[in-house]
Motif scaffolding. Structure first.
Motif, PDB file in Angstrom:
ATOM      1  N   TYR A  84      -7.924   8.409 -10.719  1.00  0.00           N
ATOM      2  CA  TYR A  84      -7.539   7.674  -9.792  1.00  0.00           C
ATOM      3  C   TYR A  84      -6.302   6.831  -9.994  1.00  0.00           C
ATOM      4  CZ  TYR A  84     -12.428   8.110  -8.952  1.00  0.00           C
ATOM      5  OH  TYR A  84     -13.970   8.471  -8.443  1.00  0.00           O
ATOM      6  N   ILE A  85      -5.234   6.714  -8.983  1.00  0.00           N
ATOM      7  CA  ILE A  85      -4.103   6.218  -9.155  1.00  0.00           C
ATOM      8  C   ILE A  85      -4.114   5.063  -8.207  1.00  0.00           C
ATOM      9  CG2 ILE A  85      -1.759   6.380  -9.195  1.00  0.00           C
ATOM     10  CD1 ILE A  85      -2.033   9.160  -9.678  1.00  0.00           C
ATOM     11  N   ALA A  86      -3.955   3.773  -8.591  1.00  0.00           N
ATOM     12  CA  ALA A  86      -4.051   2.489  -7.792  1.00  0.00           C
ATOM     13  C   ALA A  86      -2.480   2.113  -7.451  1.00  0.00           C
ATOM     14  CB  ALA A  86      -4.855   1.383  -8.381  1.00  0.00           C
ATOM     15  N   MET A  87      -2.194   1.855  -6.186  1.00  0.00           N
ATOM     16  CA  MET A  87      -0.697   1.573  -5.787  1.00  0.00           C
ATOM     17  C   MET A  87      -0.977   0.592  -4.693  1.00  0.00           C
ATOM     18  SD  MET A  87       0.498   5.448  -5.163  1.00  0.00           S
ATOM     19  CE  MET A  87      -1.069   6.058  -4.793  1.00  0.00           C
ATOM     20  N   PRO A  88       0.014  -0.119  -4.369  1.00  0.00           N
ATOM     21  CA  PRO A  88      -0.077  -1.148  -3.270  1.00  0.00           C
ATOM     22  C   PRO A  88      -0.310  -0.656  -1.973  1.00  0.00           C
ATOM     23  CG  PRO A  88       1.925  -1.318  -4.673  1.00  0.00           C
ATOM     24  CD  PRO A  88       1.439  -0.148  -5.122  1.00  0.00           C
ATOM     25  N   HIS A  89      -1.009  -1.172  -1.229  1.00  0.00           N
ATOM     26  CA  HIS A  89      -1.290  -0.989   0.159  1.00  0.00           C
ATOM     27  C   HIS A  89      -0.092  -1.402   1.205  1.00  0.00           C
ATOM     28  CE1 HIS A  89      -3.460  -1.374   4.166  1.00  0.00           C
ATOM     29  NE2 HIS A  89      -3.073  -0.085   4.278  1.00  0.00           N
ATOM     30  N   TYR A  90       0.561  -0.798   1.901  1.00  0.00           N
ATOM     31  CA  TYR A  90       1.446  -1.085   2.788  1.00  0.00           C
ATOM     32  C   TYR A  90       1.131  -0.932   4.347  1.00  0.00           C
ATOM     33  CZ  TYR A  90       4.450  -1.081  -1.385  1.00  0.00           C
ATOM     34  OH  TYR A  90       5.051  -1.177  -2.599  1.00  0.00           O
ATOM     35  N   GLY A  91       0.924  -1.921   4.992  1.00  0.00           N
ATOM     36  CA  GLY A  91       0.292  -1.999   6.321  1.00  0.00           C
ATOM     37  C   GLY A  91       1.154  -1.176   7.260  1.00  0.00           C
ATOM     38  N   LYS A  92       2.374  -1.122   7.181  1.00  0.00           N
ATOM     39  CA  LYS A  92       3.332  -0.590   8.006  1.00  0.00           C
ATOM     40  C   LYS A  92       3.203   1.197   8.098  1.00  0.00           C
ATOM     41  CE  LYS A  92       6.672  -4.059   8.338  1.00  0.00           C
ATOM     42  NZ  LYS A  92       8.274  -4.601   8.471  1.00  0.00           N
ATOM     43  N   GLY A  93       2.469   1.774   7.268  1.00  0.00           N
ATOM     44  CA  GLY A  93       2.362   3.129   6.861  1.00  0.00           C
ATOM     45  C   GLY A  93       3.623   4.065   6.246  1.00  0.00           C
ATOM     46  N   SER A  94       3.724   5.107   6.979  1.00  0.00           N
ATOM     47  CA  SER A  94       4.884   5.816   6.392  1.00  0.00           C
ATOM     48  C   SER A  94       5.769   6.239   7.744  1.00  0.00           C
ATOM     49  CB  SER A  94       4.313   7.367   5.808  1.00  0.00           C
ATOM     50  OG  SER A  94       3.682   8.242   7.121  1.00  0.00           O
ATOM     51  N   LEU A  95       6.784   7.102   7.347  1.00  0.00           N
ATOM     52  CA  LEU A  95       7.625   7.435   8.387  1.00  0.00           C
ATOM     53  C   LEU A  95       6.981   8.200   9.509  1.00  0.00           C
ATOM     54  CD1 LEU A  95      11.138   8.259   6.368  1.00  0.00           C
ATOM     55  CD2 LEU A  95      10.545   6.225   7.856  1.00  0.00           C
ATOM     56  N   GLU A  96       6.105   9.044   8.897  1.00  0.00           N
ATOM     57  CA  GLU A  96       5.414  10.033   9.787  1.00  0.00           C
ATOM     58  C   GLU A  96       4.641   9.184  10.649  1.00  0.00           C
ATOM     59  OE1 GLU A  96       3.553  13.612  11.458  1.00  0.00           O
ATOM     60  OE2 GLU A  96       5.339  12.933  10.400  1.00  0.00           O
ATOM     61  N   SER A  97       3.737   8.043  10.361  1.00  0.00           N
ATOM     62  CA  SER A  97       3.039   7.396  11.337  1.00  0.00           C
ATOM     63  C   SER A  97       4.044   6.528  12.238  1.00  0.00           C
ATOM     64  CB  SER A  97       1.933   6.437  10.241  1.00  0.00           C
ATOM     65  OG  SER A  97       2.730   5.477   9.555  1.00  0.00           O
ATOM     66  N   LEU A  98       5.183   6.088  11.774  1.00  0.00           N
ATOM     67  CA  LEU A  98       5.996   5.426  12.572  1.00  0.00           C
ATOM     68  C   LEU A  98       6.594   6.098  13.485  1.00  0.00           C
ATOM     69  CD1 LEU A  98       7.692   2.841  13.190  1.00  0.00           C
ATOM     70  CD2 LEU A  98       9.472   3.428  11.531  1.00  0.00           C
ATOM     71  N   THR A  99       6.907   7.454  13.138  1.00  0.00           N
ATOM     72  CA  THR A  99       7.660   8.436  14.233  1.00  0.00           C
ATOM     73  C   THR A  99       6.395   8.868  15.352  1.00  0.00           C
ATOM     74  OG1 THR A  99       7.494  10.292  12.581  1.00  0.00           O
ATOM     75  CG2 THR A  99       9.727   8.917  12.909  1.00  0.00           C
ATOM     76  N   LYS A 100       5.172   8.847  15.065  1.00  0.00           N
ATOM     77  CA  LYS A 100       4.075   9.126  16.043  1.00  0.00           C
ATOM     78  C   LYS A 100       4.027   7.911  16.978  1.00  0.00           C
ATOM     79  CE  LYS A 100       1.263  12.003  13.148  1.00  0.00           C
ATOM     80  NZ  LYS A 100      -0.147  12.091  12.403  1.00  0.00           N
ATOM     81  N   THR A 101       4.638   6.582  16.702  1.00  0.00           N
ATOM     82  CA  THR A 101       4.424   5.555  17.738  1.00  0.00           C
ATOM     83  C   THR A 101       5.668   5.654  18.639  1.00  0.00           C
ATOM     84  OG1 THR A 101       5.313   3.946  16.241  1.00  0.00           O
ATOM     85  CG2 THR A 101       3.048   4.496  16.115  1.00  0.00           C
ATOM     86  N   ARG A 102       6.961   5.824  18.190  1.00  0.00           N
ATOM     87  CA  ARG A 102       7.966   5.755  18.934  1.00  0.00           C
ATOM     88  C   ARG A 102       9.031   6.402  18.365  1.00  0.00           C
ATOM     89  NH1 ARG A 102      11.618   2.222  16.553  1.00  0.00           N
ATOM     90  NH2 ARG A 102      10.922   0.611  14.958  1.00  0.00           N
TER      91      ARG A 102
END
Length: 349
Positions: A84-102
């Motif tokens: 398991y690798i634990a990392m911060p959670h970023y609510g804004k997501g990824s570039l992929e998820s962003l370009t799916k919205t606009r």
């Protein structure tokens, strides 16, 4: 004094599986009971590793590659079956998820690209090749910075600055990856160019270009011949200089690409055209909006039963008065001619 080996207990509750494009592992949002906060947990089966010595390789890469544009690692641990690798959670997501919205503006494309390429350049200075740069592996931080993540395929280079790799995301396979297993940072530069291409043109560009491709062999042939992705397809507001940077990074021959990411970054920093046009989809066409201090411009490309019109308006913010810009109206054009005219009009503002 020798403190000796100590075992400790970490408690987190796995919640939503947020997945990943071309994933080799599971990625979850989890609640860390020690932090009393949501984090991201990457879970990797131990069976995927060749040796126990490799269990913490990715976590070590993240830890030794600290940079403001690289995701930090909180900790790493194991149970009987998984790492398991634990990392911060970023609510804004990824570039992929962003370009799916606009669609992104050119200013946003340049900002996020300079961010993540700075992080990628940093790992190159550490002797690492990432091997998996793509929009899902670029996260957006809470402070709106683009961060490189997922070092699962990363490899250190030898004294000749070469590394071996046999795992690739099929849509991001660089042409040389189909003929050799000896690689340099040119693979990352190709992947960076492909990531730029995708965020310039929106999240569905690959799906549309994959239509009709019947097999991986056919896809590989298109990649090695430079026909996938289509280097001639760009949305009209993408400046010519940015297109040229991307095409160079996507050169079939690694020697024709940028020598390093500093060269690529320098070329991106010089682009000053069409920075703030915001594209949206409208019925029967697309609309570009430019928001200035006291007025806005909107330019629409309308499909009128196979004939294309360009309609341009200016709206004054103080009065709300909307007027037609007659000089920038076009009617009854072919799609190719309309696209050419639209590029000229967008650049003129």
């Amino acid at each position: 004094m020798n403190i000796g080996l100590r075992e400790a207990t970490l408690n987190f509750e796995l919640k939503d599986n947020i997945g990943a494009e071309g994933k080799n592992s599971d990625v979850f949002i989890a609640h860390d009971k020690q932090f009393d906060a949501d984090i991201v947990i990457k879970r990797i089966p131990k069976a995927d590793f060749n040796s126990p010595n490799d269990y913490y390789k990715e976590a070590k890469c993240l830890y030794t590659s600290k940079h403001q544009n690289i995701v930090t690692v909180n900790y790493s641990c194991e149970d009987d079956d998984h790492i398991y690798i634990a990392m911060p959670h970023y609510g804004k997501g990824s570039l992929e998820s962003l370009t799916k919205t606009r669609f992104l503006t050119v200013r946003e494309i340049l900002k996020y690209s300079i961010d993540f390429l700075s992080g990628l350049n940093h790992i190159h200075t550490k002797g690492l090749i990432h091997f998996d740069i793509k929009p899902t592996n670029i996260l957006i931080s809470d402070s709106n910075e683009a961060l490189v993540t997922d070092f699962g395929l990363a490899k250190f280079t030898n004294i000749h600055r070469v590394a071996q790799q046999d795992k690739f995301y099929s849509l991001h396979t660089a042409p040389e990856c189909l003929v050799t297993n000896q690689f340099t940072i040119q693979v990352d530069i190709y992947h960076a160019g492909l990531t730029l291409y995708r965020i310039c043109n929106g999240s569905n560009v690959f799906k549309s270009q994959l239509a009709g491709i019947a097999s991986k062999a056919e896809l590989d042939s298109l990649i090695t011949s430079g026909r996938f992705p289509d280097r001639n397809f760009f949305l009209p507001h993408i400046p010519q200089k940015l297109r040229n940077v991307i095409r160079k990074a996507l050169s079939i021959n690694p020697a024709d690409r940028h020598n390093n990411l500093i060269e690529l970054l320098n070329e991106l920093s010089k682009i000053q055209e069409n920075l703030d046009w915001q594209l949206s989809v409208i019925p029967n066409g697309n609309k570009w909006v430019l928001d200035e201090d006291n007025k806005t411009y909107d330019i629409s490309l309308i499909n009128d039963n196979g004939s294309f019109n360009i309609e341009t308006y200016k709206t004054m913010k103080s009065s709300g008065n909307r007027t037609r810009v007659n000089d920038d109206f076009r009617a009854n054009l072919t799609f190719q001619k309309a696209t050419t005219e639209l590029k000229k009009i967008l650049k003129s503002y």
